[in-house]
Design an enzyme around this catalytic site. Structure first.
Site, short mmCIF file in Angstrom:
data_model
loop_
_atom_site.label_atom_id
_atom_site.label_comp_id
_atom_site.label_asym_id
_atom_site.label_seq_id
_atom_site.Cartn_x
_atom_site.Cartn_y
_atom_site.Cartn_z
N ASP A 156 0.87 -1.17 0.00
CA ASP A 156 0.00 0.00 0.00
C ASP A 156 0.92 1.23 0.00
O ASP A 156 2.13 1.13 0.21
CB ASP A 156 -0.95 -0.01 1.21
CG ASP A 156 -2.16 0.91 0.99
OD1 ASP A 156 -2.09 1.80 0.11
OD2 ASP A 156 -3.18 0.76 1.70
C1 BGC Z 1 -5.04 3.23 0.07
C2 BGC Z 1 -5.07 2.27 -1.10
C3 BGC Z 1 -4.98 3.05 -2.38
C4 BGC Z 1 -3.69 3.84 -2.36
C5 BGC Z 1 -3.45 4.65 -3.62
C6 BGC Z 1 -3.84 4.16 0.01
O1 BGC Z 1 -3.97 5.17 0.95
O2 BGC Z 1 -5.02 2.53 1.28
O3 BGC Z 1 -6.24 1.51 -1.06
O4 BGC Z 1 -5.04 2.19 -3.48
O5 BGC Z 1 -3.74 4.75 -1.27
O6 BGC Z 1 -4.29 5.72 -3.69
#
Ligand code: BGC
Length: 734
Positions: A287
């Site tokens: 993530d």
């Molecule tokens: C989230 C993800 C997301 C990523 C990119 C993170 O803060 O937890 O689910 O895909 O950001 O935006």
């Protein structure tokens, strides 16, 4: 071509250019995308060959620098700032540089789980994952996946950062609206397969997230989910297993820790459980900012969105020190390339993945029509006293609350999508109410005025809702928390209900809410986060053009914290040295399992699996034999409609399982009045097994199983049983 026949692809001048450099220069990144139409040919290009073999052949032809390039995002950028639609290396939410000499395109990743979240060019806001979970409909979920996949492809993205799959352990979790599992692992396991297949059929790699135990937003960057092995395998892994069975190309590890180790460097959950036990063949990306070390040897394959830890310097230092092996690098790169071959990304001309396609308007009439259809068939009718619904035509209707420009269609964070337009409830209902109808509306901020308007109308429909977003959990399950601009909705509903006995409440909510006013209103519907056709879809249901067939994917409690979650469980006990620890002491007793264990009935709340129709259904002829359960569902009412028939299994007491668990369901076709459908649900050996923590494998349980079939987790129409004997001594399986 077999592996034995593989040949090395001759290196060319560009290789030498790339070798010895830490990073691919940005100019190369851009030129790779411009004008590079023809596919680069090599031994890996033969489409008749298995994707695994093709990936292997390609890796063998890559230099070390080229391999490392695939293991991270752009290094020069601060991870969190990496979105700029005018810069190739930073155009999408996640960007991996291309390797032009070998025809490897850039990896363009974008949010999110309910449509393309974009800065430029229009896309469609589809219903959220939780809304689709309420459909209990594999065909609808496939349509959802295909619709989103089509728009991602058109935008030049080859990875969709979704579907979201975490099981709703905590009703207040701020991201429950994104997740396709609701509160049940089997529901998630079943629905994720068509979602992944739908997305990947459009040459876009799906991403199952967030692996694993990322079940709260409070303290999300520090919390450690303290769980045991059986709970992980029985409650939280199954949706990810479904994704793996559907050949999902990528998995995102989460921000949290698991039993003290960061999710993205946790050898138990990543290497052992995900890759070895569950057999995941694709790649694990972190993530955004969840990489804490160069954790290649611990199961992470790619750092997102930058290269703080998985960069050439640190990886090469690891190689030099012997803490990282070339074999591990090869494996990670092969895992990244595998879905690019199997989904078809590698066989597209490079121009398909040109970031300039980001500017395109990709929303279409077809996708908007699909959103309307999907949202309507996922709408759950919780209550319909004296058949107040469907609404007749040409009546005086007062629309109150979130009905016009304030309508709720999606929630916040990376799971949000800017809709190409919004069909508000006011628009949808005015269009459907009939030429002689009188539709008046009020935003409900003046409660007395709204009640007076309700009094003067034949029907009052209150659109109520609340919001949530990643980064925080909801303060409570009340409609009065989470949406300041929505006003004091509990008081509003009560005042309107007092003024008009034909009050209908429509809830657009990011998860469960409490409905203490339920016995004061005539009807209640919920569409969760319905997407941009919210108003047209709900009008279809309210006027009976679509007969509701959705079912709750999670319990609507009677009161706050009905499952007695303590601080130890959520949000966790603060530790002097951080992280906080969240203990999963409830183990398998999540959601409806708790209600069954404590024999809690429903007064103002609604049980898991519940959802009404404008018709009625009879269940007949239960037969149980050899793990096959058959029965007939008959439309015993006056209008056509579909039913979601559900099968709950009770294990022998000694197994230590919850009283009943969902192990099968089927949405019938739309049955005409009087029409029947024969339903057959086949249990897997796995469905009568528990995770054996001594053997670290599934073990079939011997003994007497109860079968309950019906219309919800609290509305059983048929009961049966079967006995399993002598199987537990047979082989264990994973
Ligand atoms: C989230 C993800 C997301 C990523 C990119 C993170 O803060 O937890 O689910 O895909 O950001 O935006």
């Amino acid at each position: 071509m077999s592996l034995a026949q593989e040949a090395h692809f001759p290196c060319c001048a560009l290789v030498n250019l790339a070798m010895g450099r830490s990073y691919l220069p940005l100019s190369l990144f851009a030129s790779a995308l411009l004008g590079a139409k023809a596919l680069v040919q090599g031994p890996w290009s033969d489409r008749e060959v298995l994707p695994e073999t093709r990936a292997h052949l390609l890796v063998r032809n890559m230099t070390l620098d080229e391999k490392i390039l695939l293991l991270h995002g752009p290094p020069s950028l601060h991870p969190i700032q990496c979105t700029n639609p005018t810069r190739a290396e930073c155009a999408y939410v996640g960007n991996v540089a291309p390797v032009p000499r070998l025809g490897i395109p850039p990896i363009n990743m974008n949010d999110g789980p309910q449509g393309f979240r974009g800065q430029a060019g229009l896309s469609t806001a589809f219903p959220s994952g939780l809304t689709m979970a309420a459909s209990w409909d594999v065909d609808a979920v496939q349509e959802w996946g295909e619709g989103m996949g089509t728009e991602f492809f058109e935008k030049g993205a080859n990875v969709q950062l979704g579907p979201g799959l975490c099981v709703a352990r905590v009703p207040q979790n701020g991201r429950n609206f994104e997740y396709l599992s609701g509160e049940d692992p089997f529901l998630g396991y079943t629905l994720v397969k068509p979602a992944v297949r739908g997305i990947q059929s459009k040459k876009v790699i799906a991403n199952a997230k967030h692996y694993i135990l990322n079940n709260q937003e409070t303290n999300r960057f520090v919390v450690s989910a303290e769980t045991d092995e059986r709970t992980r395998f029985e409650m939280y892994y199954p949706p990810f297993e479904g994704a793996i069975e559907a050949d999902v190309g990528s998995v995102m590890c989460g921000f949290n820790k698991i039993n003290g180790d960061w999710s993205c460097e946790n050898p138990v959950t990543l290497k052992h459980d995900l890759k070895e036990k569950l057999g995941f063949k694709g790649y694990v990306m972190s993530d955004w900012g969840a990489t804490h070390s160069t954790s290649l040897m611990r199961g992470l394959d790619m750092e997102m969105p930058g290269a703080h830890s998985m960069n050439p310097e640190l990886i090469k230092a690891g190689l030099g020190a012997g803490t990282i092996t070339v074999a591990a690098i090869n494996e990670s790169v092969e895992r990244i390339l595998l879905p690019m071959f199997s989904v078809g990304v590698m066989d597209e001309p490079l121009s398909t993945w040109d970031f300039k396609r980001l500017q395109k308007n990709v929303t279409t009439g077809a996708s908007v029509a699909s959103v309307r259809h999907l949202s309507a068939l996922s709408t759950v009718m919780l209550q319909n006293r004296e058949g107040v619904l469907p609404l007749p035509q040409n009546k005086k209707i007062a629309l109150i609350g979130l009905v016009s420009s304030n309508a709720i269609v999606h929630a916040g964070g990376s799971g949000s999508v800017d809709p190409s337009f919004i069909a508000s409830p006011l628009f949808g209902i005015s269009s459907a109410a009939g030429s002689a109808a009188n539709v008046v509306f009020s935003n409900g901020t003046d409660i007395n005025a709204a009640a007076a308007m309700a009094l003067s109308a034949e029907y009052a429909i209150v659109f109520a809702g609340t919001l949530s977003t990643e980064g925080s959990d909801r303060a409570s399950l009340s409609l009065d928390d989470g949406c300041k601009q929505c006003g004091n909705q509990t008081a509003l509903i009560e005042a309107v209900a007092k003024a008009n006995p034909k009050t209908i409440v429509v809830l657009s909510v990011p998860g469960a809410v409490v409905t203490p006013w339920a016995d004061k209103v005539a009807a209640v519907l919920v569409n969760f986060m319905p997407g941009q056709e919210a108003g047209n879809a709900i009008a279809d249901v309210l006027f009976g053009k679509v007969n509701p067939s959705g079912k709750l994917p999670l319990t609507f409690p009677n009161v706050e914290n009905e499952t007695q979650i303590s601080q130890v469980q959520w949000p966790g006990l603060p530790d002097a040295t951080k992280p906080t620890y969240s203990f999963y002491t409830e183990k398998l007793t999540v959601g409806y399992r708790y209600y069954d264990a404590h024999n809690i009935g429903f007064t103002t709340g609604f049980p898991f699996g519940h959802g009404l129709s404008y018709t009625s259904f009879e269940y007949n002829e239960l037969k149980v034999s050899n793990l096959t359960v058959t029965f007939a569902v008959k439309n015993s009412g006056k209008v056509a409609g579909a039913e979601v028939a559900q099968l709950y299994l009770g294990f022998p007491a000694a197994a230590g399982e919850p009283l009943r668990q969902l192990k099968g369901f089927h949405k019938t076709k739309i049955l005409a009045p009087g029409e029947s459908e024969n339903v057959q649900l086949t249990l897997r050996r796995r469905d009568v097994s528990i995770w054996d923590v001594n053997q670290h494998a599934w073990r079939v349980v011997d003994g007497h199983f109860n079968v309950s079939v019906g219309s919800s987790s609290r509305d059983f129409r048929l009961q049966g049983s079967f006995v399993v004997s002598g199987d537990s001594t047979k082989e264990l399986f994973v």
